[in-house]
Design a protein around this motif. Sequence first.
Motif, short mmCIF file in Angstrom:
data_model
loop_
_atom_site.label_atom_id
_atom_site.label_comp_id
_atom_site.label_asym_id
_atom_site.label_seq_id
_atom_site.Cartn_x
_atom_site.Cartn_y
_atom_site.Cartn_z
N PRO A 78 1.13 -37.17 29.73
CA PRO A 78 0.83 -36.37 30.92
C PRO A 78 1.95 -36.32 31.97
O PRO A 78 2.02 -35.39 32.76
CB PRO A 78 -0.42 -37.04 31.50
N LEU A 79 2.82 -37.33 31.96
CA LEU A 79 3.87 -37.37 32.97
C LEU A 79 5.23 -36.92 32.46
O LEU A 79 6.19 -36.83 33.23
CB LEU A 79 3.99 -38.78 33.55
N LEU A 80 5.35 -36.63 31.18
CA LEU A 80 6.63 -36.19 30.63
C LEU A 80 7.11 -34.93 31.35
O LEU A 80 6.36 -33.96 31.53
CB LEU A 80 6.52 -35.92 29.14
N GLY A 81 8.35 -34.95 31.79
CA GLY A 81 8.93 -33.81 32.47
C GLY A 81 8.57 -33.71 33.94
O GLY A 81 9.06 -32.81 34.63
N LYS A 82 7.74 -34.63 34.45
CA LYS A 82 7.32 -34.59 35.84
C LYS A 82 8.28 -35.42 36.71
O LYS A 82 8.88 -36.39 36.27
CB LYS A 82 5.90 -35.16 36.00
N ARG A 83 8.39 -35.01 37.98
CA ARG A 83 9.16 -35.81 38.94
C ARG A 83 8.29 -36.96 39.44
O ARG A 83 7.12 -36.74 39.80
CB ARG A 83 9.60 -34.96 40.13
N VAL A 84 8.87 -38.13 39.48
CA VAL A 84 8.13 -39.30 39.96
C VAL A 84 9.07 -40.19 40.79
O VAL A 84 10.29 -40.10 40.70
CB VAL A 84 7.53 -40.15 38.81
N LEU A 85 8.44 -41.06 41.58
CA LEU A 85 9.13 -42.17 42.21
C LEU A 85 8.91 -43.39 41.32
O LEU A 85 7.77 -43.86 41.20
CB LEU A 85 8.57 -42.45 43.61
#
Length: 307
Positions: A78-85
């Motif tokens: 679900p977080l692949l390719g997403k911007r995160v801290l």
Amino acid sequence: MNNIALRYHRFGEPESVLMRETIALAPLSAGALRVEMCFAPVNASDLIPVTGAYRHRTPLPAVAGYEGVGTVIDGPTPLLGKRVLPLRGQGTWQRWVDCPAELAIQVPDEVDSALAARAYINPLAAQMLLKRYPVRGKCVLLTAAGSDCAVLLGQWALREGAKVVYGIHRSPVHADRLAAMGITPVSQQDLPAITAMTACAEIVFDATGGELAEAILRAMPESGLFVCYGLLSGKPFTQLPQVRWFHMRNELASLSVEAWQDAFRALWPRLQASQCSECRLFPFEAWRDALAWYREPGRVSKPLIVY
């Protein structure tokens, strides 16, 4: 695959002990994310551990840096390719950072990456300080008022109903900026003005310690509260009954994962609605220039390392 990191093997001045090194990437741990970094800021909290101030909890070698933003390249789908801290895991002054997936903070689409990179150390501290020490109807005094944390503290204190916010600053370049935010500026060299403002201060948020803290504690009413959240002077001061200490590390230790995520959900809109420092970008290879800029007197922009 190899990583590139700013790492230190001994404690000392960051410019002397930090080394740009190539390190083999370890296999990704279960439940972790791998993040390709975009930006990471330079804060006092990044540099102080390098000097050895917290050597009892800093195993060496270590990678410097506490915050920043990047894109997930490996980990839960679900977080692949997403911007995160990528927070509370590895040091962020490296090209790829691994962090626990449950502690990574997803960045909303509407938040700029240069702002998101700075959303942890100073904004979260300011939000937590105001939650722990409410300011509605109170006279508030800030030290190091030109700093990123104090600027947010002042703006948010006014929004939360503070009667007045005074900001003690060292460099005259900060005066107009503070005034434009509704914060009443006072020069650190103007001792009579500081004494007068301190005499009515009901709560002080201090980031300096040392002689300025001593002067404020002598002048403030006994019923006032003096909250120290930093020691930029590097000097201690007398521990009087009205002194309280705020360490974000201790605050975070008691937070559940859900409360941690909720804190940022509350933070994003108030951060976007605030006046923040401009950024000055430095390539990863020019990290020494970023540190030199951070130390510039009267600096009004935040250095960001670009990967």
